[in-house]
Design a protein around this motif. Sequence first.
Motif, short mmCIF file in Angstrom:
data_model
loop_
_atom_site.label_atom_id
_atom_site.label_comp_id
_atom_site.label_asym_id
_atom_site.label_seq_id
_atom_site.Cartn_x
_atom_site.Cartn_y
_atom_site.Cartn_z
N ILE A 38 4.74 4.01 6.36
CA ILE A 38 5.29 3.00 7.28
C ILE A 38 4.16 2.20 7.90
N GLY A 39 4.34 0.90 7.95
CA GLY A 39 3.37 0.03 8.62
C GLY A 39 4.07 -1.27 8.95
N ARG A 40 3.43 -2.11 9.79
CA ARG A 40 4.06 -3.41 10.09
C ARG A 40 3.66 -4.47 9.06
N TYR A 41 2.47 -4.29 8.48
CA TYR A 41 1.98 -5.19 7.42
C TYR A 41 2.02 -6.66 7.84
N GLN A 42 1.31 -6.97 8.92
CA GLN A 42 1.27 -8.33 9.47
C GLN A 42 -0.12 -8.91 9.34
N PRO A 43 -0.62 -9.33 8.21
CA PRO A 43 0.02 -9.25 6.90
C PRO A 43 -0.47 -8.02 6.12
N PHE A 44 0.09 -7.82 4.92
CA PHE A 44 -0.35 -6.77 4.00
C PHE A 44 -1.75 -7.15 3.50
N HIS A 45 -2.77 -6.28 3.77
CA HIS A 45 -4.15 -6.64 3.42
C HIS A 45 -4.75 -5.66 2.41
N LYS A 46 -6.04 -5.89 2.07
CA LYS A 46 -6.67 -5.07 1.03
C LYS A 46 -6.80 -3.61 1.46
N GLY A 47 -6.92 -3.36 2.79
CA GLY A 47 -6.97 -1.98 3.29
C GLY A 47 -5.66 -1.27 3.01
N HIS A 48 -4.54 -1.96 3.28
CA HIS A 48 -3.21 -1.37 2.99
C HIS A 48 -3.08 -1.08 1.50
N LEU A 49 -3.57 -2.03 0.69
CA LEU A 49 -3.45 -1.86 -0.77
C LEU A 49 -4.21 -0.60 -1.23
N GLU A 50 -5.41 -0.39 -0.65
CA GLU A 50 -6.19 0.81 -1.01
C GLU A 50 -5.43 2.07 -0.61
N VAL A 51 -4.78 2.02 0.58
CA VAL A 51 -4.00 3.18 1.04
C VAL A 51 -2.87 3.46 0.05
N VAL A 52 -2.17 2.42 -0.36
CA VAL A 52 -1.05 2.59 -1.30
C VAL A 52 -1.58 3.23 -2.59
N LYS A 53 -2.75 2.76 -3.07
CA LYS A 53 -3.32 3.34 -4.31
C LYS A 53 -3.60 4.82 -4.13
#
Length: 180
Positions: free
Chosen positions: A6-21
Amino acid sequence: MRGLIIGRYQPFHKGHLEVVKCVLKEVDDLIIGIGSAQISHTLENPFTAGERITMISEALKEEGLKCHYIIPIPDIWNNSLWVKHVIALTPSFNVVYTGNPLARRLFMEEGVEVREVPMFDRRKYSGTEIRRRMIMGEDWESLVPPAVARVIKQIKGVERLRDITRSDELTHLRRGDISP
Ligand code: NAP
């Protein structure tokens, strides 16, 4: 095993993408929950849930990653019922990943396994820093996946954020909170 992040993703950034990976290495199936889904057009939450869903799905497609569900989760005015609210809106999950201490506590109190989200270069990859750079006219594009930059340009997201900043300043000026 299915995980929920869960996150707010304001906006979805490269850090979030690494977490998803990283999370995708631990689970077979992933749900991305978009927190504060009802909020948009504010300094902290400029983008709508629909826009955030588009950013995330385009970014994952660009990376060849598979996320099975992206689900908007509006806030509710009762923390003790929030986990039940999340469970009602999502497919069942075994583990939750969150960077928010309150969300972490609420899930733990309901007996849900919570795992820490790994943070990647937090000084750079931060929603607050990206929104600041957008307002100040500094480079923000290098901090988000190319697909997200395209979506933000399509919806004129930077112009929106600057307009919101101006209305916020006007409100404070009218209230006398700050001097001109
Ligand atoms: P947050 O408080 O905005 O985020 C906490 C910190 O973790 C931020 O610095 C954020 O960075 C970072 N972060 C979040 N997800 C990340 C990720 N995947 N990778 C790296 N860093 C990440 O809260 P949140 O974790 O984004 O979202 C929790 C949501 O739950 C919020 O929308 C909150 O309103 C909701 N909630 C609602 C209730 C209720 O309705 N009663 C109760 C509890 C929680 P960035 O700024 O860079 O994203």
